[in-house]
Design a protein around this motif. Structure first.
Motif, PDB file in Angstrom:
ATOM      1  N   HIS A 151      13.998  10.182   8.950  1.00 21.28           N
ATOM      2  CA  HIS A 151      13.899   8.725   8.829  1.00 21.28           C
ATOM      3  C   HIS A 151      14.340   8.321   7.439  1.00 21.28           C
ATOM      4  CE1 HIS A 151      12.040   7.591  12.605  1.00 21.28           C
ATOM      5  NE2 HIS A 151      11.284   8.678  12.520  1.00 21.28           N
ATOM      6  N   VAL A 152      15.049   7.222   7.388  1.00 21.73           N
ATOM      7  CA  VAL A 152      15.474   6.671   6.111  1.00 21.73           C
ATOM      8  C   VAL A 152      14.226   6.350   5.299  1.00 21.73           C
ATOM      9  CG1 VAL A 152      16.669   4.750   5.024  1.00 21.73           C
ATOM     10  CG2 VAL A 152      17.592   5.761   7.104  1.00 21.73           C
ATOM     11  N   GLY A 153      14.209   6.785   4.036  1.00 22.44           N
ATOM     12  CA  GLY A 153      13.075   6.558   3.157  1.00 22.44           C
ATOM     13  C   GLY A 153      12.276   7.829   2.890  1.00 22.44           C
ATOM     14  N   MET A 154      12.578   8.926   3.576  1.00 21.88           N
ATOM     15  CA  MET A 154      11.872  10.187   3.327  1.00 21.88           C
ATOM     16  C   MET A 154      12.245  10.712   1.942  1.00 21.88           C
ATOM     17  SD  MET A 154      12.348  12.135   7.003  1.00 21.88           S
ATOM     18  CE  MET A 154      11.226  13.475   6.711  1.00 21.88           C
ATOM     19  N   THR A 155      11.318  11.441   1.314  1.00 23.12           N
ATOM     20  CA  THR A 155      11.607  12.039   0.016  1.00 23.12           C
ATOM     21  C   THR A 155      12.423  13.319   0.206  1.00 23.12           C
ATOM     22  OG1 THR A 155       9.602  13.378   0.006  1.00 23.12           O
ATOM     23  CG2 THR A 155       9.446  11.146  -0.926  1.00 23.12           C
ATOM     24  N   GLN A 156      12.969  13.818  -0.891  1.00 20.18           N
ATOM     25  CA  GLN A 156      13.743  15.055  -0.826  1.00 20.18           C
ATOM     26  C   GLN A 156      12.876  16.227  -0.378  1.00 20.18           C
ATOM     27  OE1 GLN A 156      15.604  15.517  -4.684  1.00 20.18           O
ATOM     28  NE2 GLN A 156      17.302  14.168  -4.131  1.00 20.18           N
ATOM     29  N   MET A 157      11.622  16.254  -0.830  1.00 23.09           N
ATOM     30  CA  MET A 157      10.712  17.334  -0.430  1.00 23.09           C
ATOM     31  C   MET A 157      10.395  17.275   1.062  1.00 23.09           C
ATOM     32  SD  MET A 157      10.373  19.237  -2.994  1.00 23.09           S
ATOM     33  CE  MET A 157       9.042  20.284  -2.473  1.00 23.09           C
ATOM     34  N   GLN A 158      10.244  16.083   1.613  1.00 28.78           N
ATOM     35  CA  GLN A 158       9.992  15.952   3.044  1.00 28.78           C
ATOM     36  C   GLN A 158      11.192  16.412   3.859  1.00 28.78           C
ATOM     37  OE1 GLN A 158       9.022  11.769   3.012  1.00 28.78           O
ATOM     38  NE2 GLN A 158       6.812  12.184   3.281  1.00 28.78           N
ATOM     39  N   VAL A 159      12.383  16.057   3.412  1.00 24.54           N
ATOM     40  CA  VAL A 159      13.599  16.489   4.108  1.00 24.54           C
ATOM     41  C   VAL A 159      13.736  18.002   4.024  1.00 24.54           C
ATOM     42  CG1 VAL A 159      16.122  16.355   4.101  1.00 24.54           C
ATOM     43  CG2 VAL A 159      14.770  14.286   3.780  1.00 24.54           C
ATOM     44  N   GLN A 160      13.473  18.569   2.870  1.00 27.80           N
ATOM     45  CA  GLN A 160      13.572  20.022   2.714  1.00 27.80           C
ATOM     46  C   GLN A 160      12.510  20.731   3.550  1.00 27.80           C
ATOM     47  OE1 GLN A 160      14.085  21.361  -1.308  1.00 27.80           O
ATOM     48  NE2 GLN A 160      13.511  23.442  -0.806  1.00 27.80           N
TER      49      GLN A 160
END
Length: 170
Positions: free
Chosen positions: A65-74
């Motif tokens: 989802h747009v707005g996720m942090t880099q750590m959440q994406v990783q």
């Protein structure tokens, strides 16, 4: 005298080395080593499936989802295969599979972050489902075929539109 001897020896060495490239050596007694053409059509060497990169499934892409942090994406996708030092806000997840009996396929997911480290946009090609990914890894035949060039781009506006449509269906 020593100079003439060294000159003669080096001349002979140079001439003999340059002559090797034009010398054709064949031994008629070694013809039994060549295989008949029919055998090479029948017997093939084993070629394993080659899987390289980050396997990202359709279910994982749906959780972005747009707005996720880099750590959440990783955490969701894993460490990206390509992280360019000149484009710190772009991560590339590339997956390449070359099955032994089919065409090589390449799948790509690119995520873009804004200056604050939040997911701003992502682009992806067709991704397999969890079941199809498991079947690919195990080497079973699957009906999934990613067409090259079909790239889907998701940004804030399209993400909002998809969320509204999904919530309206509930």
């Amino acid at each position: 005298m020593l100079k003439k001897c060294i000159l003669a020896t080096s001349s002979v060495a140079i001439l003999s080395l340059t002559g090797c490239s034009s010398f054709n050596f064949s031994m008629p007694s070694m013809d039994w080593l060549s295989l008949p053409e029919g055998i090479t059509d029948f017997v093939e060497p084993y070629r394993p499936d080659v899987h390289q990169g980050n396997l990202v499934t359709n279910e994982q892409v749906e959780q972005l989802h747009v707005g996720m942090t880099q750590m959440q994406v990783q955490f969701l996708l894993g460490v990206p295969l390509l992280r360019d030092m000149f484009h710190q806000n772009r991560w590339d997840y590339v997956y390449y599979v070359n099955p032994r009996g089919g065409e090589a396929q390449k799948r790509r997911l690119t995520v873009f972050f804004d200056e604050s480290g939040r997911l701003a946009k992502y682009e992806y090609t067709a991704m397999p489902s969890e079941t199809q990914a498991d079947q690919m890894i195990l080497g079973h035949e699957t009906d999934f075929d990613a067409k090259a060039g079909n790239v889907t781009s998701v940004d804030q506006a399209s993400q909002t539109k998809n969320d509204i449509e999904r919530n309206a269906a509930l």
